[in-house]
Design a protein around this motif. Sequence first.
Motif, PDB file in Angstrom:
ATOM      1  N   VAL A 282      11.687  26.231  23.896  1.00  0.00           N
ATOM      2  CA  VAL A 282      12.499  25.248  23.155  1.00  0.00           C
ATOM      3  C   VAL A 282      13.914  25.783  23.011  1.00  0.00           C
ATOM      4  O   VAL A 282      14.898  25.067  23.188  1.00  0.00           O
ATOM      5  CB  VAL A 282      11.894  24.971  21.765  1.00  0.00           C
ATOM      6  CG1 VAL A 282      12.752  23.971  21.008  1.00  0.00           C
ATOM      7  CG2 VAL A 282      10.480  24.451  21.891  1.00  0.00           C
ATOM      8  N   VAL A 284      15.541  27.915  25.040  1.00  0.00           N
ATOM      9  CA  VAL A 284      16.287  27.901  26.309  1.00  0.00           C
ATOM     10  C   VAL A 284      16.634  26.474  26.707  1.00  0.00           C
ATOM     11  O   VAL A 284      17.748  26.182  27.124  1.00  0.00           O
ATOM     12  CB  VAL A 284      15.498  28.607  27.428  1.00  0.00           C
ATOM     13  CG1 VAL A 284      16.325  28.617  28.716  1.00  0.00           C
ATOM     14  CG2 VAL A 284      15.153  30.026  27.028  1.00  0.00           C
ATOM     15  N   LEU A 371      10.054  20.680  14.094  1.00  0.00           N
ATOM     16  CA  LEU A 371       9.833  21.272  15.418  1.00  0.00           C
ATOM     17  C   LEU A 371       9.389  20.242  16.465  1.00  0.00           C
ATOM     18  O   LEU A 371       9.946  20.219  17.572  1.00  0.00           O
ATOM     19  CB  LEU A 371       8.824  22.414  15.336  1.00  0.00           C
ATOM     20  CG  LEU A 371       8.483  23.076  16.687  1.00  0.00           C
ATOM     21  CD1 LEU A 371       9.730  23.628  17.377  1.00  0.00           C
ATOM     22  CD2 LEU A 371       7.467  24.208  16.472  1.00  0.00           C
ATOM     23  N   HIS A 375      11.388  19.749  19.895  1.00  0.00           N
ATOM     24  CA  HIS A 375      10.746  19.970  21.199  1.00  0.00           C
ATOM     25  C   HIS A 375      10.933  18.732  22.075  1.00  0.00           C
ATOM     26  O   HIS A 375      11.311  18.834  23.248  1.00  0.00           O
ATOM     27  CB  HIS A 375       9.257  20.253  21.005  1.00  0.00           C
ATOM     28  CG  HIS A 375       8.444  20.078  22.264  1.00  0.00           C
ATOM     29  ND1 HIS A 375       8.725  20.753  23.425  1.00  0.00           N
ATOM     30  CD2 HIS A 375       7.388  19.271  22.524  1.00  0.00           C
ATOM     31  CE1 HIS A 375       7.855  20.383  24.369  1.00  0.00           C
ATOM     32  NE2 HIS A 375       7.052  19.482  23.853  1.00  0.00           N
ATOM     33  N   ARG A 437       5.695  11.344  24.892  1.00  0.00           N
ATOM     34  CA  ARG A 437       4.482  11.501  24.071  1.00  0.00           C
ATOM     35  C   ARG A 437       4.839  11.485  22.599  1.00  0.00           C
ATOM     36  O   ARG A 437       4.223  10.817  21.775  1.00  0.00           O
ATOM     37  CB  ARG A 437       3.812  12.825  24.441  1.00  0.00           C
ATOM     38  CG  ARG A 437       2.608  13.185  23.575  1.00  0.00           C
ATOM     39  CD  ARG A 437       2.063  14.551  23.946  1.00  0.00           C
ATOM     40  NE  ARG A 437       1.022  14.954  23.017  1.00  0.00           N
ATOM     41  CZ  ARG A 437      -0.183  15.365  23.419  1.00  0.00           C
ATOM     42  NH1 ARG A 437      -0.460  15.435  24.694  1.00  0.00           N
ATOM     43  NH2 ARG A 437      -1.091  15.723  22.534  1.00  0.00           N
ATOM     44  N   LYS A 441       4.096   8.339  19.706  1.00  0.00           N
ATOM     45  CA  LYS A 441       3.417   8.649  18.433  1.00  0.00           C
ATOM     46  C   LYS A 441       4.302   8.267  17.261  1.00  0.00           C
ATOM     47  O   LYS A 441       3.866   7.732  16.257  1.00  0.00           O
ATOM     48  CB  LYS A 441       3.079  10.135  18.378  1.00  0.00           C
ATOM     49  CG  LYS A 441       1.949  10.542  19.295  1.00  0.00           C
ATOM     50  CD  LYS A 441       1.530  11.987  19.014  1.00  0.00           C
ATOM     51  CE  LYS A 441       0.130  12.255  19.518  1.00  0.00           C
ATOM     52  NZ  LYS A 441      -0.334  13.617  19.157  1.00  0.00           N
TER      53      LYS A 441
HETATM   54  C1  LIG Z   1       3.717  20.565  29.299  1.00  0.00           C
HETATM   55  C2  LIG Z   1       3.255  21.419  28.152  1.00  0.00           C
HETATM   56  C3  LIG Z   1       4.108  21.197  26.951  1.00  0.00           C
HETATM   57  C4  LIG Z   1       1.819  21.064  27.850  1.00  0.00           C
HETATM   58  O1  LIG Z   1       1.336  22.103  27.038  1.00  0.00           O
HETATM   59  P1  LIG Z   1      -0.144  22.018  26.484  1.00  0.00           P
HETATM   60  O2  LIG Z   1      -0.492  23.294  25.806  1.00  0.00           O
HETATM   61  O3  LIG Z   1      -1.044  21.525  27.564  1.00  0.00           O
HETATM   62  O4  LIG Z   1       0.058  20.952  25.350  1.00  0.00           O
HETATM   63  P2  LIG Z   1      -0.709  19.589  25.145  1.00  0.00           P
HETATM   64  O5  LIG Z   1      -0.242  18.607  26.165  1.00  0.00           O
HETATM   65  O6  LIG Z   1      -2.158  19.876  25.001  1.00  0.00           O
HETATM   66  O7  LIG Z   1      -0.160  19.179  23.708  1.00  0.00           O
HETATM   67  C5  LIG Z   1       1.196  18.971  23.588  1.00  0.00           C
HETATM   68  C6  LIG Z   1       1.412  19.157  22.100  1.00  0.00           C
HETATM   69  O8  LIG Z   1       2.031  20.424  21.970  1.00  0.00           O
HETATM   70  C7  LIG Z   1       3.338  20.231  21.476  1.00  0.00           C
HETATM   71  N1  LIG Z   1       4.214  21.139  22.188  1.00  0.00           N
HETATM   72  C8  LIG Z   1       4.248  21.349  23.510  1.00  0.00           C
HETATM   73  N2  LIG Z   1       5.185  22.249  23.825  1.00  0.00           N
HETATM   74  C9  LIG Z   1       5.754  22.615  22.651  1.00  0.00           C
HETATM   75  C10 LIG Z   1       6.802  23.508  22.328  1.00  0.00           C
HETATM   76  N3  LIG Z   1       7.470  24.207  23.276  1.00  0.00           N
HETATM   77  N4  LIG Z   1       7.133  23.660  21.036  1.00  0.00           N
HETATM   78  C11 LIG Z   1       6.472  22.949  20.089  1.00  0.00           C
HETATM   79  N5  LIG Z   1       5.471  22.063  20.328  1.00  0.00           N
HETATM   80  C12 LIG Z   1       5.142  21.910  21.614  1.00  0.00           C
HETATM   81  C13 LIG Z   1       3.678  18.792  21.815  1.00  0.00           C
HETATM   82  O9  LIG Z   1       4.673  18.282  20.974  1.00  0.00           O
HETATM   83  C14 LIG Z   1       2.348  18.108  21.587  1.00  0.00           C
HETATM   84  O10 LIG Z   1       2.161  17.938  20.211  1.00  0.00           O
HETATM   85  P3  LIG Z   1       1.186  16.764  19.716  1.00  0.00           P
HETATM   86  O11 LIG Z   1       1.432  16.719  18.236  1.00  0.00           O
HETATM   87  O12 LIG Z   1       1.598  15.517  20.419  1.00  0.00           O
HETATM   88  O13 LIG Z   1      -0.213  17.177  20.086  1.00  0.00           O
HETATM   89  C15 LIG Z   1       3.326  22.925  28.530  1.00  0.00           C
HETATM   90  O14 LIG Z   1       2.374  23.174  29.532  1.00  0.00           O
HETATM   91  C16 LIG Z   1       4.695  23.334  28.999  1.00  0.00           C
HETATM   92  O15 LIG Z   1       5.570  23.560  28.198  1.00  0.00           O
HETATM   93  N6  LIG Z   1       4.887  23.412  30.351  1.00  0.00           N
HETATM   94  C17 LIG Z   1       6.173  23.822  30.904  1.00  0.00           C
HETATM   95  C18 LIG Z   1       6.167  25.313  31.232  1.00  0.00           C
HETATM   96  C19 LIG Z   1       7.541  25.883  31.175  1.00  0.00           C
HETATM   97  O16 LIG Z   1       8.454  25.339  30.575  1.00  0.00           O
HETATM   98  N7  LIG Z   1       7.709  27.063  31.809  1.00  0.00           N
HETATM   99  C20 LIG Z   1       8.921  27.803  31.740  1.00  0.00           C
HETATM  100  C21 LIG Z   1       8.653  29.226  32.168  1.00  0.00           C
HETATM  101  S1  LIG Z   1      10.043  30.281  31.874  1.00  0.00           S
HETATM  102  C22 LIG Z   1      11.216  29.777  33.044  1.00  0.00           C
HETATM  103  O17 LIG Z   1      11.067  28.786  33.731  1.00  0.00           O
HETATM  104  C23 LIG Z   1      12.417  30.617  33.101  1.00  0.00           C
HETATM  105  C24 LIG Z   1      13.458  30.251  33.895  1.00  0.00           C
HETATM  106  C25 LIG Z   1      14.609  31.164  34.108  1.00  0.00           C
HETATM  107  C26 LIG Z   1      15.733  30.956  33.188  1.00  0.00           C
HETATM  108  O18 LIG Z   1      15.612  30.134  32.272  1.00  0.00           O
HETATM  109  O19 LIG Z   1      16.751  31.619  33.426  1.00  0.00           O
END
Ligand SMILES: CC(C)(COP(=O)(O)OP(=O)(O)OC[C@H]1O[C@@H](n2cnc3c(N)ncnc32)[C@H](O)[C@@H]1OP(=O)(O)O)[C@@H](O)C(=O)NCCC(=O)NCCSC(=O)/C=C/CC(=O)O
Length: 649
Positions: A282, A284, A371, A375, A437, A441
């Motif tokens: 979040v 970055v 948060l 996000h 998403r 909601k």
């Molecule tokens: C796509 C994601 C978010 C799915 O994650 P997952 O655990 O599967 O979540 P769910 O789909 O089961 O539930 C979503 C639920 O969680 C909340 N949420 C998701 N992410 C966050 C967050 N960061 N902070 C707070 N809350 C979060 C969301 O709001 C939902 O809440 P509900 O109330 O609706 O249930 C996840 O897989 C994901 O983020 N994928 C992306 C991976 C990613 O970003 N990778 C980066 C790696 S580092 C990089 O790339 C570095 C680059 C170099 C540079 O920057 O220089």
Amino acid sequence: MANVNPDLRKERENGTFSVEKLTNLLDGGKHVTDRRRHVERLALNEFSKGEDYNFMSRKERYISALHKTERALRCCKEYGLTKPDEVYWLWQLAFPHEASPIQLHGDMFLPTLTRQGTEEQVNKYLPLAEKYQIIGTYAQTEMGHGTFIRGLETTATYDPQTEEFILHSPTLTSLKWWPGGLGKTSNYAIVMALLYTNGKNYGMHPFMVQLRSHETHEPLPGITIGDIGPKFGFDTIDNGFVQFDHFRIPREDMLMKYSQVLKDGTYVKSTKLKKSSYGVMVLVRSMLIYYLAIQGLAPACTIAIRYSAVRRQSEQTKSQLEPQILDYQTQQYKLFPILASAYAVLFTGVKMKEIYYEVDNEIQQGHTERLPELHALSSGLKALTSSMASWCIERCRLACGGHGYSAASGFPKIYVAVTAACTYEGENTVMLLQCARYLIKTYQGASNGKKLSGSVSYLSDKVNSRSTITSEFSLKSLVDAFKHRAFRFQACGSDPEDSWNRNSVVLTKAAEAHCYYYMVSVFESVVEAVEDDAVKRVVGQLCQLFALFAIHENAGDFVQDGFISNDQMELVKWKELSLLSDIRRNAVLLVDAFDFHDEFIGSILGRFDGNVYANLFEWAKSSPLNKPEVQESYIKYLQPLLNPNKSKL
Ligand SMILES: CC(C)(COP(=O)(O)OP(=O)(O)OC[C@H]1O[C@@H](n2cnc3c(N)ncnc32)[C@H](O)[C@@H]1OP(=O)(O)O)[C@@H](O)C(=O)NCCC(=O)NCCSC(=O)/C=C/CC(=O)O
Ligand SMILES: Cc1cc2nc3c(=O)[nH]c(=O)nc-3n(C[C@H](O)[C@H](O)[C@H](O)COP(=O)(O)OP(=O)(O)OC[C@H]3O[C@@H](n4cnc5c(N)ncnc54)[C@H](O)[C@@H]3O)c2cc1C
């Protein structure tokens, strides 16, 4: 300024506003401009000379980047640069559109340590990391999974006998793959791994892992590590892979601020903070939006607009001088909406940083209510602005003809650096769906009478059914148009559970509509706050153009329910084109206001002095391929074909 191309000089004599005042606005105040310029002067003293990046191999670029990293760290220490902005201004000029091999150390490793580590862990590792005795990266993505974090496979299994975690890569797809600086540079990583203790899987958790020996920098036993090879760009950083073979680390090296594993293996969850281990993403994403403006959109349109002021081409009227291509309406239509987007993304990026720090402070005090909104907004804006930046840089390149395709233009380096942001820190489609998403909601909550605040407050407002757009094109009427569109998209969304995939294309558009409304609202509020009338007027024109271009490009969204009538849409198209000629007079000054050094832009087409042709010729002649005059390989491979008898001599 001496020796400035006469066409550019004329542009700068013909403006209607103070460039300096606009630069101060973009910087956030005169004092910031002054300080930035001071730091940049220091940086130029150190980094303005050096080999041309374009003529270096990948390995040379990496080696040069290591050397520049050492010099940049020394400069910051020598000049006492510790504030993030000041460090950034120096590094921008040390690494123009390049990543330092230690970029992830500052971008993700340190923030994850300080936000996910206990006080003891921070006290142990932070001093070493701040002195660069530890250089870390953030190793989350694997060969088989990047988006789906819950699908990651690397395991960290607790062994109560030895009070250690055993890190292991159980499959080929579980190899950590992509982390910046992992291949050859970092000696530590924060590794995201599935925590197993007492036979149960508790999901993804962060672990501090030493990868290489402090003494020899050789990989530690049980670790296979290396660079993943050449990429689309990012040549100066060693994105790498690591494979763990039952590699043991002390129990104390699980970052335990939010959850712990006790000596006997008991797992303790000590916080309600949802997805606590996702926090650094979040951060970055929130910071990225500003950098997409000043490292992507703004330099690209600076190059294209300055070049379009000095490039004369074709014949508009017989026996007249060939016109500046910036006078063609089509060229203005290509470039001025991009100029407006650069300002829109920059203002949004400044706002996003403010919001992030506000919410981060609240979270540190234990208040996590905002948060989910942070996000969602950071995910959606990161996706929209990185896609926008990629599209705009390519359009700027296309607007510069053949020379736009030369490395001398600066576009290739800017493009490959920026377009990666569509993928890293969350692939854009997935980020838009995360935003959607949350919106669906939230809309459902509003429909049940919940009063909303912040960026989603409009979902509990009454929205106009008809646009108030008139020939005045007030900014408020334009903001209202985007509010209506965003509301309408949320209202026709779907329940996140039942028909998600079947609606996901519409859901990504709903997220984009929400983010566009947010950007236009921020832009309007910035314009309203500008005190200087001349600056207010010209920035107001950019805000109008940003909005009208988007309305015209997405006309269907606005006329479909009759919100904007056909007559009003005709007005929109007319005003959009008339704004092009209004902005034409100030176009060069509007990019000058970004106050970039030529060394940062790295473009012969975008030079401040506009002396393109002479410098383009010198640059071409300096290409290593031009020495010697006849290449040995020619003599060896082609000469015989041309002189078959000669080869027998
Ligand atoms: C796509 C994601 C978010 C799915 O994650 P997952 O655990 O599967 O979540 P769910 O789909 O089961 O539930 C979503 C639920 O969680 C909340 N949420 C998701 N992410 C966050 C967050 N960061 N902070 C707070 N809350 C979060 C969301 O709001 C939902 O809440 P509900 O109330 O609706 O249930 C996840 O897989 C994901 O983020 N994928 C992306 C991976 C990613 O970003 N990778 C980066 C790696 S580092 C990089 O790339 C570095 C680059 C170099 C540079 O920057 O220089
Ligand atoms: C330059 C660069 C630097 C990086 N640095 C780091 C780093 O330092 N540390 C680190 O850990 N990672 C890093 N990464 C990895 C990066 O975070 C991942 O590449 C990114 O998260 C995308 O994941 P992926 O590669 O698995 O793509 P995938 O998710 O496989 O995406 C492929 C396609 O599948 C689609 N897709 C996937 N899931 C869904 C879904 N649920 N719904 C609809 N469509 C979907 C995507 O939209 C996309 O079109 C870096 C990547 C790059 C390019």
